[in-house]
Design a protein around this motif. Structure first.
Motif, PDB file in Angstrom:
ATOM      1  N   THR A  58      28.343 -90.172 -39.567  1.00 17.23           N
ATOM      2  CA  THR A  58      27.049 -90.084 -39.875  1.00 17.23           C
ATOM      3  C   THR A  58      26.547 -88.703 -40.430  1.00 17.23           C
ATOM      4  OG1 THR A  58      26.598 -91.324 -38.100  1.00 17.23           O
ATOM      5  CG2 THR A  58      24.524 -90.495 -39.144  1.00 17.23           C
ATOM      6  N   VAL A  59      26.879 -87.672 -40.174  1.00 16.82           N
ATOM      7  CA  VAL A  59      26.465 -86.301 -40.646  1.00 16.82           C
ATOM      8  C   VAL A  59      26.910 -86.099 -41.981  1.00 16.82           C
ATOM      9  CG1 VAL A  59      26.940 -83.986 -40.253  1.00 16.82           C
ATOM     10  CG2 VAL A  59      26.321 -85.178 -38.223  1.00 16.82           C
ATOM     11  N   MET A  60      28.583 -86.589 -42.186  1.00 16.36           N
ATOM     12  CA  MET A  60      28.993 -86.731 -43.372  1.00 16.36           C
ATOM     13  C   MET A  60      28.558 -87.550 -44.517  1.00 16.36           C
ATOM     14  SD  MET A  60      32.932 -86.626 -42.002  1.00 16.36           S
ATOM     15  CE  MET A  60      33.690 -86.490 -43.852  1.00 16.36           C
ATOM     16  N   ALA A  61      27.657 -88.751 -43.810  1.00 12.33           N
ATOM     17  CA  ALA A  61      27.038 -89.472 -44.875  1.00 12.33           C
ATOM     18  C   ALA A  61      25.719 -88.839 -45.349  1.00 12.33           C
ATOM     19  CB  ALA A  61      26.465 -90.667 -44.275  1.00 12.33           C
ATOM     20  N   TYR A  62      25.161 -87.799 -44.482  1.00 12.94           N
ATOM     21  CA  TYR A  62      23.961 -87.273 -44.727  1.00 12.94           C
ATOM     22  C   TYR A  62      24.394 -86.162 -45.841  1.00 12.94           C
ATOM     23  CZ  TYR A  62      19.937 -83.919 -44.301  1.00 12.94           C
ATOM     24  OH  TYR A  62      18.995 -83.040 -44.665  1.00 12.94           O
ATOM     25  N   ASP A  63      25.313 -85.395 -45.349  1.00 15.77           N
ATOM     26  CA  ASP A  63      25.990 -84.556 -46.366  1.00 15.77           C
ATOM     27  C   ASP A  63      26.113 -84.819 -47.964  1.00 15.77           C
ATOM     28  OD1 ASP A  63      27.350 -81.772 -46.931  1.00 15.77           O
ATOM     29  OD2 ASP A  63      28.911 -83.198 -47.230  1.00 15.77           O
ATOM     30  N   ARG A  64      26.776 -86.392 -47.899  1.00 16.45           N
ATOM     31  CA  ARG A  64      27.017 -86.692 -49.277  1.00 16.45           C
ATOM     32  C   ARG A  64      25.554 -87.242 -50.016  1.00 16.45           C
ATOM     33  NH1 ARG A  64      30.292 -84.751 -51.659  1.00 16.45           N
ATOM     34  NH2 ARG A  64      29.770 -83.415 -49.970  1.00 16.45           N
ATOM     35  N   TYR A  65      24.548 -87.577 -49.038  1.00 16.25           N
ATOM     36  CA  TYR A  65      23.253 -87.884 -49.540  1.00 16.25           C
ATOM     37  C   TYR A  65      22.672 -86.486 -50.469  1.00 16.25           C
ATOM     38  CZ  TYR A  65      18.244 -88.055 -48.981  1.00 16.25           C
ATOM     39  OH  TYR A  65      16.870 -87.828 -49.273  1.00 16.25           O
ATOM     40  N   VAL A  66      22.676 -85.503 -49.554  1.00 19.85           N
ATOM     41  CA  VAL A  66      22.076 -84.229 -50.093  1.00 19.85           C
ATOM     42  C   VAL A  66      22.878 -83.776 -51.297  1.00 19.85           C
ATOM     43  CG1 VAL A  66      21.380 -81.794 -49.520  1.00 19.85           C
ATOM     44  CG2 VAL A  66      21.224 -83.570 -47.816  1.00 19.85           C
ATOM     45  N   CYS A  69      21.830 -86.623 -54.072  1.00 17.91           N
ATOM     46  CA  CYS A  69      20.429 -86.723 -54.231  1.00 17.91           C
ATOM     47  C   CYS A  69      19.432 -85.531 -54.336  1.00 17.91           C
ATOM     48  CB  CYS A  69      19.618 -87.516 -53.243  1.00 17.91           C
ATOM     49  SG  CYS A  69      20.241 -89.177 -52.926  1.00 17.91           S
ATOM     50  N   HIS A  70      20.195 -84.452 -54.159  1.00 16.79           N
ATOM     51  CA  HIS A  70      19.567 -83.058 -54.185  1.00 16.79           C
ATOM     52  C   HIS A  70      20.437 -82.040 -54.495  1.00 16.79           C
ATOM     53  CE1 HIS A  70      15.650 -85.020 -52.554  1.00 16.79           C
ATOM     54  NE2 HIS A  70      16.487 -85.443 -51.471  1.00 16.79           N
ATOM     55  N   TYR A 160      23.000 -94.045 -47.612  1.00 16.39           N
ATOM     56  CA  TYR A 160      23.771 -94.766 -48.937  1.00 16.39           C
ATOM     57  C   TYR A 160      22.868 -95.544 -49.660  1.00 16.39           C
ATOM     58  CZ  TYR A 160      28.496 -93.158 -48.135  1.00 16.39           C
ATOM     59  OH  TYR A 160      29.544 -92.386 -47.971  1.00 16.39           O
ATOM     60  N   THR A 161      21.639 -96.031 -49.115  1.00 18.42           N
ATOM     61  CA  THR A 161      20.797 -96.796 -49.801  1.00 18.42           C
ATOM     62  C   THR A 161      20.011 -95.657 -50.911  1.00 18.42           C
ATOM     63  OG1 THR A 161      20.100 -98.077 -48.136  1.00 18.42           O
ATOM     64  CG2 THR A 161      18.359 -97.692 -49.702  1.00 18.42           C
ATOM     65  N   LYS A 162      19.816 -94.469 -50.431  1.00 17.47           N
ATOM     66  CA  LYS A 162      19.339 -93.356 -51.358  1.00 17.47           C
ATOM     67  C   LYS A 162      20.296 -92.815 -52.324  1.00 17.47           C
ATOM     68  CE  LYS A 162      15.201 -93.000 -49.326  1.00 17.47           C
ATOM     69  NZ  LYS A 162      13.830 -93.162 -50.186  1.00 17.47           N
ATOM     70  N   ILE A 163      21.705 -92.982 -51.960  1.00 13.44           N
ATOM     71  CA  ILE A 163      22.575 -92.730 -52.764  1.00 13.44           C
ATOM     72  C   ILE A 163      22.786 -93.644 -53.849  1.00 13.44           C
ATOM     73  CG2 ILE A 163      25.102 -92.179 -53.029  1.00 13.44           C
ATOM     74  CD1 ILE A 163      25.019 -91.131 -50.261  1.00 13.44           C
TER      75      ILE A 163
END
Length: 251
Positions: A58-66, A69-70, A160-163
């Protein structure tokens, strides 16, 4: 990313070390005996490292999102302090949950000789062999699977929705492919881990044979941790470049 990968690798090594060595000893000696204390210990560490694996994904998914997306704020948001706190939180949330399950198992009473239809002390299998009331244990299992299994999975879906929304906004096809390729390895590992893990635990009350449950358990206890290094290495240019440099220098 490499900081999280190193922690995931460490958790995977510990995760497989809980079950595989004992399984190999049983095959070699043709003895499938395990002590009561050994079974409870195996159960505790299995739940602990399995939970850490789920939180790290989950943390790695957040890392990919940032990162996608940012991208301009990536180094500011994902600083070393936040990365350490996220990893620490993964261990902090998994340890009490594993301890709770172990203490709940200690309250159960068993017959002197119990045969577990599995290749390790899987929590649901052990609980269902108890002679005492297992309703509190079943409730803890279901709610724990929903909170500590469904919660991180919901976080992955949200990331991943945001990604996907950000990737769709990219104009060039090459840019879309590059952005998606950074998530392909993570998506592969998440699919293997959660589809088999949650399937086993949420179907504990269903009519699922012991052989089928053991086969599904092999996927997330042995196969997935074994495939993680290959999945990430084969799709990572930095690792492939380092391997070429290492073996090229020796040749």
């Amino acid at each position: 990313m490499y900081f999280f990968l190193s922690n995931l690798s460490f958790a995977d090594i510990c995760f497989t070390s809980i079950t595989v060595p004992k399984m190999l000893v049983n095959i070699q000696t043709q003895s499938q005996f395990i002590t009561y204390a050994g079974c409870i210990t195996q159960m505790y560490f299995f739940i602990l490292f399995g939970g850490v694996d789920g939180f790290l994904l989950t943390v790695m998914a957040y890392d990919r999102y940032v990162a996608i997306c940012h991208p301009l704020h990536y180094t500011v948001i994902m600083n070393s302090w936040l990365c350490r706190q996220l990893v620490l939180a993964s261990w902090t949330m998994s340890a009490p949950y594993a301890l709770l399950h172990s203490l709940m198992a200690l309250r159960l009473s068993f017959c002197p000789h119990v045969e577990i239809p599995h290749f390790f002390c899987e929590f649901n299998q052990v609980v269902h062999l108890a002679c005492s009331d297992t309703f509190p244990n079943d409730m803890v299992t279901y709610f724990g699977s929903l909170l500590l299994g469904g919660g991180p999975l919901a976080g992955i879906f949200y990331s991943y929705t945001k990604i996907v929304s950000s990737i769709r906004a990219i104009s060039s096809a090459q840019g879309k492919y590059k952005a998606f390729s950074t998530c392909a390895s993570h998506l592969s590992v998440v699919s293997l881990f959660y589809c088999t893990g949650l399937g086993v635990y949420l179907s504990s009350g269903a009519t699922l044979s012991s052989l089928s449950r053991a086969g599904a358990s092999v996927m997330y206890t042995v196969v997935t941790p074994m495939l993680n290094p290959f999945i990430y290495s084969l799709r990572n240019k930095d690792i492939k470049r380092a391997l070429k440099k290492l073996f090229g220098g020796k040749i």
